[in-house]
Design a protein around this motif. Structure first.
Motif, PDB file in Angstrom:
ATOM      1  N   VAL A 147      41.453  36.035  37.536  1.00 43.50           N
ATOM      2  CA  VAL A 147      41.754  36.569  36.209  1.00 43.50           C
ATOM      3  C   VAL A 147      40.636  36.114  35.278  1.00 43.50           C
ATOM      4  O   VAL A 147      40.396  34.915  35.130  1.00 43.50           O
ATOM      5  N   GLU A 148      39.924  37.052  34.684  1.00 42.95           N
ATOM      6  CA  GLU A 148      38.790  36.692  33.825  1.00 42.95           C
ATOM      7  C   GLU A 148      39.271  36.050  32.532  1.00 42.95           C
ATOM      8  O   GLU A 148      40.378  36.320  32.067  1.00 42.95           O
ATOM      9  N   GLY A 149      38.446  35.200  31.960  1.00 43.80           N
ATOM     10  CA  GLY A 149      38.755  34.578  30.678  1.00 43.80           C
ATOM     11  C   GLY A 149      39.725  33.425  30.847  1.00 43.80           C
ATOM     12  O   GLY A 149      40.070  33.036  31.965  1.00 43.80           O
ATOM     13  N   ASP A 150      40.150  32.851  29.709  1.00 37.23           N
ATOM     14  CA  ASP A 150      41.014  31.668  29.754  1.00 37.23           C
ATOM     15  C   ASP A 150      42.404  31.959  29.203  1.00 37.23           C
ATOM     16  O   ASP A 150      43.123  31.056  28.792  1.00 37.23           O
ATOM     17  N   GLY A 151      42.775  33.236  29.176  1.00 40.29           N
ATOM     18  CA  GLY A 151      44.062  33.617  28.595  1.00 40.29           C
ATOM     19  C   GLY A 151      45.223  33.388  29.553  1.00 40.29           C
ATOM     20  O   GLY A 151      45.068  32.800  30.623  1.00 40.29           O
ATOM     21  N   GLU A 152      46.404  33.869  29.138  1.00 36.03           N
ATOM     22  CA  GLU A 152      47.609  33.684  29.942  1.00 36.03           C
ATOM     23  C   GLU A 152      47.454  34.347  31.312  1.00 36.03           C
ATOM     24  O   GLU A 152      46.908  35.451  31.403  1.00 36.03           O
ATOM     25  N   ALA A 153      47.942  33.688  32.323  1.00 35.19           N
ATOM     26  CA  ALA A 153      47.851  34.236  33.679  1.00 35.19           C
ATOM     27  C   ALA A 153      48.783  33.471  34.590  1.00 35.19           C
ATOM     28  O   ALA A 153      49.102  32.308  34.334  1.00 35.19           O
ATOM     29  N   THR A 154      49.232  34.132  35.668  1.00 35.33           N
ATOM     30  CA  THR A 154      50.059  33.476  36.679  1.00 35.33           C
ATOM     31  C   THR A 154      49.537  33.871  38.045  1.00 35.33           C
ATOM     32  O   THR A 154      49.169  35.032  38.244  1.00 35.33           O
ATOM     33  N   GLY A 155      49.468  32.921  38.965  1.00 34.84           N
ATOM     34  CA  GLY A 155      49.004  33.260  40.305  1.00 34.84           C
ATOM     35  C   GLY A 155      48.636  32.033  41.099  1.00 34.84           C
ATOM     36  O   GLY A 155      49.252  30.972  40.953  1.00 34.84           O
ATOM     37  N   ALA A 156      47.615  32.188  41.949  1.00 40.01           N
ATOM     38  CA  ALA A 156      47.188  31.090  42.823  1.00 40.01           C
ATOM     39  C   ALA A 156      46.149  30.240  42.093  1.00 40.01           C
ATOM     40  O   ALA A 156      45.230  30.768  41.472  1.00 40.01           O
ATOM     41  N   LEU A 157      46.310  28.921  42.198  1.00 37.20           N
ATOM     42  CA  LEU A 157      45.407  28.010  41.489  1.00 37.20           C
ATOM     43  C   LEU A 157      44.183  27.692  42.347  1.00 37.20           C
ATOM     44  O   LEU A 157      44.312  27.126  43.441  1.00 37.20           O
ATOM     45  N   VAL A 158      43.021  28.068  41.842  1.00 38.06           N
ATOM     46  CA  VAL A 158      41.768  27.751  42.543  1.00 38.06           C
ATOM     47  C   VAL A 158      40.877  26.920  41.619  1.00 38.06           C
ATOM     48  O   VAL A 158      41.110  26.845  40.419  1.00 38.06           O
ATOM     49  N   ILE A 159      39.857  26.313  42.205  1.00 39.50           N
ATOM     50  CA  ILE A 159      38.837  25.630  41.417  1.00 39.50           C
ATOM     51  C   ILE A 159      37.531  26.344  41.745  1.00 39.50           C
ATOM     52  O   ILE A 159      37.227  26.589  42.927  1.00 39.50           O
ATOM     53  N   THR A 160      36.787  26.692  40.715  1.00 44.92           N
ATOM     54  CA  THR A 160      35.687  27.631  40.942  1.00 44.92           C
ATOM     55  C   THR A 160      34.355  26.977  41.261  1.00 44.92           C
ATOM     56  O   THR A 160      33.418  27.664  41.645  1.00 44.92           O
ATOM     57  N   ARG A 161      34.244  25.647  41.072  1.00 46.92           N
ATOM     58  CA  ARG A 161      32.984  24.982  41.405  1.00 46.92           C
ATOM     59  C   ARG A 161      33.264  23.521  41.767  1.00 46.92           C
ATOM     60  O   ARG A 161      34.319  23.002  41.443  1.00 46.92           O
ATOM     61  N   PRO A 162      32.313  22.845  42.431  1.00 50.03           N
ATOM     62  CA  PRO A 162      32.588  21.486  42.900  1.00 50.03           C
ATOM     63  C   PRO A 162      32.695  20.447  41.780  1.00 50.03           C
ATOM     64  O   PRO A 162      32.138  20.640  40.694  1.00 50.03           O
ATOM     65  N   TRP A 163      33.392  19.367  42.067  1.00 46.07           N
ATOM     66  CA  TRP A 163      33.473  18.188  41.208  1.00 46.07           C
ATOM     67  C   TRP A 163      33.179  17.003  42.128  1.00 46.07           C
ATOM     68  O   TRP A 163      33.333  17.122  43.363  1.00 46.07           O
ATOM     69  N   PRO A 164      32.782  15.863  41.584  1.00 41.92           N
ATOM     70  CA  PRO A 164      32.284  14.794  42.468  1.00 41.92           C
ATOM     71  C   PRO A 164      33.310  14.261  43.467  1.00 41.92           C
ATOM     72  O   PRO A 164      32.942  13.814  44.549  1.00 41.92           O
ATOM     73  N   GLY A 165      34.613  14.291  43.119  1.00 43.76           N
ATOM     74  CA  GLY A 165      35.638  13.714  43.985  1.00 43.76           C
ATOM     75  C   GLY A 165      36.121  14.651  45.072  1.00 43.76           C
ATOM     76  O   GLY A 165      37.059  14.316  45.803  1.00 43.76           O
ATOM     77  N   GLN A 166      35.534  15.810  45.184  1.00 45.13           N
ATOM     78  CA  GLN A 166      36.002  16.789  46.163  1.00 45.13           C
ATOM     79  C   GLN A 166      35.798  16.300  47.598  1.00 45.13           C
ATOM     80  O   GLN A 166      34.771  15.694  47.912  1.00 45.13           O
ATOM     81  N   MET A 167      36.784  16.539  48.485  1.00 44.08           N
ATOM     82  CA  MET A 167      36.598  16.188  49.896  1.00 44.08           C
ATOM     83  C   MET A 167      35.406  16.966  50.434  1.00 44.08           C
ATOM     84  O   MET A 167      35.106  18.065  49.953  1.00 44.08           O
ATOM     85  N   ARG A 168      34.744  16.386  51.447  1.00 39.20           N
ATOM     86  CA  ARG A 168      33.530  17.027  51.955  1.00 39.20           C
ATOM     87  C   ARG A 168      33.766  17.817  53.221  1.00 39.20           C
ATOM     88  O   ARG A 168      33.055  18.765  53.524  1.00 39.20           O
ATOM     89  N   THR A 169      34.751  17.382  53.998  1.00 43.21           N
ATOM     90  CA  THR A 169      35.026  18.084  55.256  1.00 43.21           C
ATOM     91  C   THR A 169      36.344  17.565  55.829  1.00 43.21           C
ATOM     92  O   THR A 169      36.896  16.581  55.324  1.00 43.21           O
ATOM     93  N   VAL A 170      36.832  18.253  56.869  1.00 41.67           N
ATOM     94  CA  VAL A 170      37.913  17.703  57.683  1.00 41.67           C
ATOM     95  C   VAL A 170      37.223  16.939  58.799  1.00 41.67           C
ATOM     96  O   VAL A 170      36.349  17.500  59.483  1.00 41.67           O
ATOM     97  N   TYR A 171      37.572  15.677  58.975  1.00 44.42           N
ATOM     98  CA  TYR A 171      36.864  14.848  59.931  1.00 44.42           C
ATOM     99  C   TYR A 171      36.876  15.503  61.314  1.00 44.42           C
ATOM    100  O   TYR A 171      37.932  15.830  61.850  1.00 44.42           O
ATOM    101  N   GLY A 172      35.685  15.724  61.837  1.00 43.81           N
ATOM    102  CA  GLY A 172      35.547  16.283  63.185  1.00 43.81           C
ATOM    103  C   GLY A 172      35.845  17.762  63.301  1.00 43.81           C
ATOM    104  O   GLY A 172      35.860  18.299  64.409  1.00 43.81           O
ATOM    105  N   ASP A 173      36.110  18.443  62.187  1.00 39.20           N
ATOM    106  CA  ASP A 173      36.465  19.863  62.282  1.00 39.20           C
ATOM    107  C   ASP A 173      36.094  20.602  60.990  1.00 39.20           C
ATOM    108  O   ASP A 173      36.954  21.011  60.211  1.00 39.20           O
TER     109      ASP A 173
END
Ligand code: 6R9
Length: 650
Positions: free
Chosen positions: A456-482
């Motif tokens: 959903v473009e912009g920052d207005g009202e919306a309902t749906g699936a929550l995603v994050i659009t770019r990395p942040w430093p605390g983000q996991m890097r991988t599933v170990y071994g997979d």
């Protein structure tokens, strides 16, 4: 949508807060407009580096070539940052207050003592052949040695994998094997609510199937009887007594692994979430500082167990990186009685308290008296984590526990995110009960419209699936071994974005309201559990043909576990079988995974292609029969009538 009750920032709180509403707006904007500049500044401010990084951020969310790297080339050590660099200023300050299960047991550990204990244990690990990059399993009760163990690993660059002490030998075994741990650190027994938990015996059982484990270090917590395996087993206190307290920290790359922590997903066995050194520690440190508005002299208490990510980021790493006094509690909220939390707050003059909605709901049920008989005047801030908090519980926490004085930070985040993602900053954010409010610095959330699968473009009202659009430093890097599983789980549903698995609504003020998991992950008292894991345990029983597990609303736990079980032909369902199944789940996973309800199902609703229609099972479990939806596509619609007739939740 924006006319919910709003709680403004109390004037006296705002007056001494680290940042104001205007500061938040400006810093947030900067963090989005110039993320690399913003994070470089924070990395210098919050951490000590042996060598600066070559590049702040390098990333791709492209499923064919997915990677996330922060501060690569930068060198640092997590234990140095959490301990050594504080010694000059804070050597005699308490780093850890330990409150035992028994109200007469408590200990204060200064930063200097922490340094000594961690260095000695680090040397013990080295003597047992543990090097940088090796994996160490920590299966411990909530005693100071659990924190020492994590930090000792970090000091020598070993990768820890903490397994919650409530997990069964079977679960422990799976986790040890998946990450090929060579050492296990445990205790003879844990103590919770006056009861003993046989951790060493569980470890022995798990290790029957783990030939690579050559060392088990055991803390003597209770002196309870244990079996001893010469060569493999050593007493923690004996090993540490002979060890040197001099252990120079290993210089680690910012992207070297720090820990693995297993968490449940919608399919398969739990995944080993991998976090790395620089980005994770920075994110834990900065979120602890701003979300809890830390001040000099704070006594900070996070009631989570170190077996969960909250214990990693907000009991150990975040508070210690900030030089704070952190409280670690061995017991449970209701032992010896329902006043325990509040008594601990008075005893140690706790100023910031962080707990889970399930604990708040359980204590709310006991009435106001156990709270009111304590003073709690040291408190200035309250927090929650783990699941959505219902407004009734929020109001009780605010008015009864906090006496209407203390803001509440409702922090939304995940094992995968390393730290807070959507959270109030208490001096900067007016509160709405039930909303995690606004994104933390550098976090750009998005809502996906699930009809169009588009952001959903912009920052207005919306309902749906929550995603994050770019990395942040605390983000996991991988599933170990997979690594492929990492890509499939988080980046395939909505290409180009990190999908959290949660649904959310954004209101007209830009506040986020988390609506819960959209996948087959249950949230039982704030603990994540895959429906598939519980089903796999149930079908291990020879008398079970098939099982389907769903969640249903539960007053205290938030969600309860509802299992539909089909017995094999010729086997009559019985109470004995029910008891055997509960026991089996306890053995396979642990007590937290035991179904609250088992309903015998002569058949399960399936599509003609054989897929179980969970939607229908969920509606029956919720007793929401008006919304069963279309059942005509079922292979045998009659099974639904039987399930409705015999439902447990009428
Ligand atoms: C930190 C932690 C993550 C899942 C997450 C969501 C739920 C956590 C929440 C919340 C609503 C909050 N969750 N905090 N839901 N409001 N403040 O709990 O990590 O064990 O990985 O669980 O918990 O559903 O996706 P984890």
């Amino acid at each position: 949508m924006s006319q919910e009750k709003i709680y403004d920032i109390p004037a006296d709180f705002a007056a001494r807060a680290n940042i104001s509403e205007a500061d938040y707006q400006a810093m947030y904007q900067r963090s989005i407009d110039d993320p690399e500049g913003f994070w470089a500044e924070q990395a210098e401010k919050f951490l000590s580096w042996y060598k600066p990084w070559d590049r702040v951020l390098d990333w791709s969310y492209d499923a064919d070539n997915l990677y996330i790297k922060w501060f690569e080339g930068g060198k640092l050590n997590v234990a140095y940052n959490c301990i050594d660099r504080h010694l000059e200023q804070r050597g005699d300050q308490t780093a850890i207050i330990w409150e035992g299960d028994d109200p007469n047991d408590a200990k204060h550990i200064t930063y200097r003592e922490l340094h000594e204990q961690v260095s000695k244990l680090a040397n013990v690990l080295k003597e047992r052949g543990i090097n940088k990059g090796d994996r160490v399993c920590i299966y411990m009760p909530m005693i100071p040695e659990a924190c020492y163990a994590m930090l000792a690993c970090a000091r020598i660059g070993a990768v820890h994998s903490v397994v919650f002490g409530g997990f069964s030998p079977e679960s422990l075994k799976d986790r040890i094997l998946d990450s090929d741990c060579r050492v296990v650190i445990t205790a003879d027994e844990g103590v919770r609510g006056g009861k003993h938990v046989p951790l060493k015996a569980n470890t022995d059982k798990a290790l029957e199937a783990c030939p690579n484990v050559h060392t088990v270090l055991t803390v003597q917590r209770t002196g309870g009887k244990t079996q001893w395996h010469e060569k493999r087993d050593i007493w923690y206190h004996e090993a540490v007594a002979n060890a040197s307290a001099d252990c120079p920290p290993e210089e680690m790359d910012a992207e070297d692994p720090l820990f693995i922590l297993y968490t449940s997903g919608s399919t398969g066995k739990p995944k080993g979430v991998l976090h790395t050194t620089g980005g994770y520690l920075l994110y834990a440190a900065i979120t602890t500082q701003y979300t809890f508005d830390l001040h000099e002299g704070d006594i900070y208490w996070c009631s989570a167990d170190v077996g969960w990510v909250t214990g990693h980021s907000y009991l150990v790493y975040g508070p210690l990186a900030n030089g704070t006094t952190t409280l670690s509690f061995e017991g449970v909220p209701t032992y010896p009685d329902a006043s325990r939390f509040w008594q601990v707050i008075d005893k140690h003059k706790v100023s910031v308290f962080y707990t889970a909605p399930t604990a708040i709901r359980a204590l709310m049920r006991e009435g106001d008296e156990p709270v009111k008989k304590t003073s709690r005047d040291s408190l200035r801030l309250l927090g929650t984590v783990g699941e959505p908090i219902n407004p009734e519980a929020w109001e009780w926490y605010y008015n009864v526990v906090g006496d209407g004085r203390c803001p509440i930070v409702d922090t939304w985040w995940q094992t995968e995110t390393g730290g807070h993602m959507i959270t109030p900053l208490p001096g900067a954010t007016p509160l709405k009960p039930g909303s995690a409010t606004r994104p933390f610095f550098g976090v750009k959330p998005g809502i996906i419209d699930t009809e169009t699968n588009k952001l959903v473009e912009g920052d207005g009202e919306a309902t749906g699936a929550l995603v994050i659009t770019r990395p942040w430093p605390g983000q996991m890097r991988t599933v170990y071994g997979d690594h492929q599983r990492f890509v499939e789980t988080y980046f395939k549903t909505y290409p180009g974005y990190y999908f959290s698995g949660d649904g959310a609504r954004r209101d007209a003020d830009g506040y986020y309201w988390i609506t819960g998991r959209m996948d087959d992950v249950l949230n039982i008292s704030g603990h994540r559990m895959g429906t598939a894991e519980v089903e796999s345990a149930l079908v291990l029983h020879e008398k079970v043909a098939e099982a389907a597990v769903v969640g249903y609303p539960h007053d205290i736990k938030g969600q309860g576990i509802y299992a539909y079980v089909t017995t094999v032909k010729g086997v009559e369902p019985s109470d004995e079988l029910k008891a055997e199944l509960l026991d089996l789940v306890r053995q396979e996973i642990g007590p937290i995974a035991k179904p609250d309800i088992i309903q015998w199902a002569p058949g399960l609703p399936k599509t003609r292609s054989g897929k179980i229609m969970r939607r229908i099972l969920r509606k029956i479990a919720e007793n929401d029969l008006d919304n069963l939806g279309d059942t005509s596509t079922l292979a045998d619609p009659a099974v639904v009538d039987d399930l409705i007739e015999n439902r447990a939740n009428k």
